[in-house]
Motif scaffolding. Structure first.
Motif, PDB file in Angstrom:
ATOM      1  N   GLN A 295      11.923  26.859 -26.103  1.00  0.00           N
ATOM      2  CA  GLN A 295      12.398  26.583 -24.745  1.00  0.00           C
ATOM      3  C   GLN A 295      11.252  26.609 -23.737  1.00  0.00           C
ATOM      4  OE1 GLN A 295      15.607  25.490 -24.098  1.00  0.00           O
ATOM      5  NE2 GLN A 295      15.479  25.448 -26.324  1.00  0.00           N
ATOM      6  N   GLN A 296      10.299  27.511 -23.935  1.00  0.00           N
ATOM      7  CA  GLN A 296       9.116  27.544 -23.068  1.00  0.00           C
ATOM      8  C   GLN A 296       8.342  26.234 -23.182  1.00  0.00           C
ATOM      9  OE1 GLN A 296       7.167  31.006 -24.644  1.00  0.00           O
ATOM     10  NE2 GLN A 296       8.111  32.382 -23.157  1.00  0.00           N
ATOM     11  N   ALA A 297       8.161  25.775 -24.412  1.00  0.00           N
ATOM     12  CA  ALA A 297       7.445  24.510 -24.631  1.00  0.00           C
ATOM     13  C   ALA A 297       8.208  23.349 -24.003  1.00  0.00           C
ATOM     14  CB  ALA A 297       7.237  24.279 -26.132  1.00  0.00           C
ATOM     15  N   ARG A 298       9.522  23.359 -24.130  1.00  0.00           N
ATOM     16  CA  ARG A 298      10.351  22.294 -23.553  1.00  0.00           C
ATOM     17  C   ARG A 298      10.195  22.256 -22.033  1.00  0.00           C
ATOM     18  NH1 ARG A 298      14.026  18.870 -24.051  1.00  0.00           N
ATOM     19  NH2 ARG A 298      14.710  18.927 -26.172  1.00  0.00           N
ATOM     20  N   GLU A 299      10.155  23.408 -21.397  1.00  0.00           N
ATOM     21  CA  GLU A 299       9.967  23.466 -19.940  1.00  0.00           C
ATOM     22  C   GLU A 299       8.616  22.875 -19.536  1.00  0.00           C
ATOM     23  OE1 GLU A 299      10.604  27.514 -18.707  1.00  0.00           O
ATOM     24  OE2 GLU A 299      12.624  27.522 -19.570  1.00  0.00           O
ATOM     25  N   ILE A 300       7.587  23.191 -20.291  1.00  0.00           N
ATOM     26  CA  ILE A 300       6.256  22.633 -20.013  1.00  0.00           C
ATOM     27  C   ILE A 300       6.285  21.117 -20.147  1.00  0.00           C
ATOM     28  CG2 ILE A 300       3.886  22.457 -20.897  1.00  0.00           C
ATOM     29  CD1 ILE A 300       4.159  25.492 -21.599  1.00  0.00           C
ATOM     30  N   LEU A 301       6.908  20.632 -21.215  1.00  0.00           N
ATOM     31  CA  LEU A 301       6.971  19.195 -21.449  1.00  0.00           C
ATOM     32  C   LEU A 301       7.802  18.488 -20.382  1.00  0.00           C
ATOM     33  CD1 LEU A 301       7.347  19.216 -25.320  1.00  0.00           C
ATOM     34  CD2 LEU A 301       5.311  18.608 -23.986  1.00  0.00           C
ATOM     35  N   SER A 302       8.845  19.131 -19.916  1.00  0.00           N
ATOM     36  CA  SER A 302       9.656  18.544 -18.843  1.00  0.00           C
ATOM     37  C   SER A 302       8.845  18.413 -17.561  1.00  0.00           C
ATOM     38  CB  SER A 302      10.891  19.405 -18.579  1.00  0.00           C
ATOM     39  OG  SER A 302      11.768  19.351 -19.655  1.00  0.00           O
ATOM     40  N   ARG A 303       8.005  19.388 -17.324  1.00  0.00           N
ATOM     41  CA  ARG A 303       7.196  19.421 -16.111  1.00  0.00           C
ATOM     42  C   ARG A 303       5.979  18.508 -16.203  1.00  0.00           C
ATOM     43  NH1 ARG A 303       6.916  24.677 -16.102  1.00  0.00           N
ATOM     44  NH2 ARG A 303       4.894  24.776 -17.090  1.00  0.00           N
ATOM     45  N   GLU A 304       5.308  18.501 -17.357  1.00  0.00           N
ATOM     46  CA  GLU A 304       4.022  17.822 -17.484  1.00  0.00           C
ATOM     47  C   GLU A 304       4.054  16.533 -18.301  1.00  0.00           C
ATOM     48  OE1 GLU A 304       1.100  20.626 -18.786  1.00  0.00           O
ATOM     49  OE2 GLU A 304       1.670  22.088 -17.259  1.00  0.00           O
ATOM     50  N   GLY A 305       5.153  16.284 -19.005  1.00  0.00           N
ATOM     51  CA  GLY A 305       5.242  15.089 -19.836  1.00  0.00           C
ATOM     52  C   GLY A 305       4.771  15.334 -21.261  1.00  0.00           C
ATOM     53  N   LEU A 306       5.050  14.377 -22.128  1.00  0.00           N
ATOM     54  CA  LEU A 306       4.711  14.504 -23.548  1.00  0.00           C
ATOM     55  C   LEU A 306       3.238  14.254 -23.839  1.00  0.00           C
ATOM     56  CD1 LEU A 306       7.749  12.659 -25.167  1.00  0.00           C
ATOM     57  CD2 LEU A 306       7.329  15.118 -25.104  1.00  0.00           C
ATOM     58  N   THR A 307       2.617  13.434 -23.004  1.00  0.00           N
ATOM     59  CA  THR A 307       1.225  13.053 -23.276  1.00  0.00           C
ATOM     60  C   THR A 307       0.352  13.238 -22.043  1.00  0.00           C
ATOM     61  OG1 THR A 307       1.618  10.753 -22.671  1.00  0.00           O
ATOM     62  CG2 THR A 307       1.911  11.327 -25.005  1.00  0.00           C
ATOM     63  N   TYR A 308      -0.938  13.177 -22.278  1.00  0.00           N
ATOM     64  CA  TYR A 308      -1.950  13.182 -21.220  1.00  0.00           C
ATOM     65  C   TYR A 308      -3.067  12.253 -21.686  1.00  0.00           C
ATOM     66  CZ  TYR A 308      -4.693  16.208 -24.267  1.00  0.00           C
ATOM     67  OH  TYR A 308      -5.396  16.707 -25.322  1.00  0.00           O
ATOM     68  N   ASN A 309      -3.938  11.884 -20.788  1.00  0.00           N
ATOM     69  CA  ASN A 309      -5.082  11.061 -21.178  1.00  0.00           C
ATOM     70  C   ASN A 309      -6.247  11.976 -21.516  1.00  0.00           C
ATOM     71  OD1 ASN A 309      -3.769   8.625 -20.855  1.00  0.00           O
ATOM     72  ND2 ASN A 309      -4.244   8.544 -18.682  1.00  0.00           N
ATOM     73  N   ASP A 310      -6.796  11.787 -22.712  1.00  0.00           N
ATOM     74  CA  ASP A 310      -7.918  12.623 -23.139  1.00  0.00           C
ATOM     75  C   ASP A 310      -9.203  12.196 -22.431  1.00  0.00           C
ATOM     76  OD1 ASP A 310      -8.876  10.362 -24.463  1.00  0.00           O
ATOM     77  OD2 ASP A 310      -8.376  11.100 -26.461  1.00  0.00           O
ATOM     78  N   ARG A 311     -10.311  12.780 -22.820  1.00  0.00           N
ATOM     79  CA  ARG A 311     -11.576  12.501 -22.128  1.00  0.00           C
ATOM     80  C   ARG A 311     -12.046  11.059 -22.288  1.00  0.00           C
ATOM     81  NH1 ARG A 311     -16.431  14.619 -25.726  1.00  0.00           N
ATOM     82  NH2 ARG A 311     -15.435  14.464 -27.750  1.00  0.00           N
ATOM     83  N   PHE A 312     -11.467  10.338 -23.243  1.00  0.00           N
ATOM     84  CA  PHE A 312     -11.800   8.933 -23.440  1.00  0.00           C
ATOM     85  C   PHE A 312     -10.777   8.013 -22.775  1.00  0.00           C
ATOM     86  CE2 PHE A 312     -13.425  11.212 -27.197  1.00  0.00           C
ATOM     87  CZ  PHE A 312     -14.781  11.032 -26.963  1.00  0.00           C
ATOM     88  N   GLY A 313      -9.822   8.626 -22.067  1.00  0.00           N
ATOM     89  CA  GLY A 313      -8.794   7.846 -21.397  1.00  0.00           C
ATOM     90  C   GLY A 313      -7.657   7.404 -22.308  1.00  0.00           C
ATOM     91  N   GLN A 314      -7.622   7.939 -23.523  1.00  0.00           N
ATOM     92  CA  GLN A 314      -6.587   7.576 -24.494  1.00  0.00           C
ATOM     93  C   GLN A 314      -5.423   8.573 -24.415  1.00  0.00           C
ATOM     94  OE1 GLN A 314      -6.849   4.729 -26.399  1.00  0.00           O
ATOM     95  NE2 GLN A 314      -8.559   4.478 -24.990  1.00  0.00           N
ATOM     96  N   PRO A 315      -4.204   8.082 -24.580  1.00  0.00           N
ATOM     97  CA  PRO A 315      -3.070   9.011 -24.558  1.00  0.00           C
ATOM     98  C   PRO A 315      -3.125   9.967 -25.748  1.00  0.00           C
ATOM     99  CG  PRO A 315      -2.346   6.789 -25.099  1.00  0.00           C
ATOM    100  CD  PRO A 315      -3.799   6.705 -24.793  1.00  0.00           C
TER     101      PRO A 315
END
Length: 99
Positions: free
Chosen positions: A49-69
């Protein structure tokens, strides 16, 4: 089997999970090793549930240092917690619902 009144509900669990834990303890006669499995299941639920809250807030992906999801670490935490919870419930072999 442990006396239901001697089983302490873990304080570190979230309130809904503590209520679920207590309802399971009150509904079944559990041996000490079952209480440990139930505690691990409750902790897995809360972690997921903690992880789910983080994902709800921040999304499933981010762009890494190369700009890739890239997948957020919380995706794996949520997945692993779900698997762990399901396996622990199966080990307990009780007819119970989720917290």
């Amino acid at each position: 089997m442990m006396s239901k009144s001697t089983v302490k509900t873990p304080k570190h669990l979230e309130p809904p999970t503590r209520r679920w834990f207590r309802s399971v303890v009150d509904s079944y006669s559990l041996a000490p090793h079952h209480i440990r499995l139930l505690t691990l299941a409750a902790e897995s639920w809360d972690r997921g549930q903690q992880a789910r809250e983080i994902l709800s807030r921040e999304g499933l992906t981010y762009n890494d240092r190369f700009g890739q999801p890239a997948s957020r670490p919380a995706v794996a935490i949520e997945r692993d917690s779900r698997i762990s919870f399901a396996r622990l419930l199966r080990e307990l072999n009780l007819e119970i619902g989720t917290p």
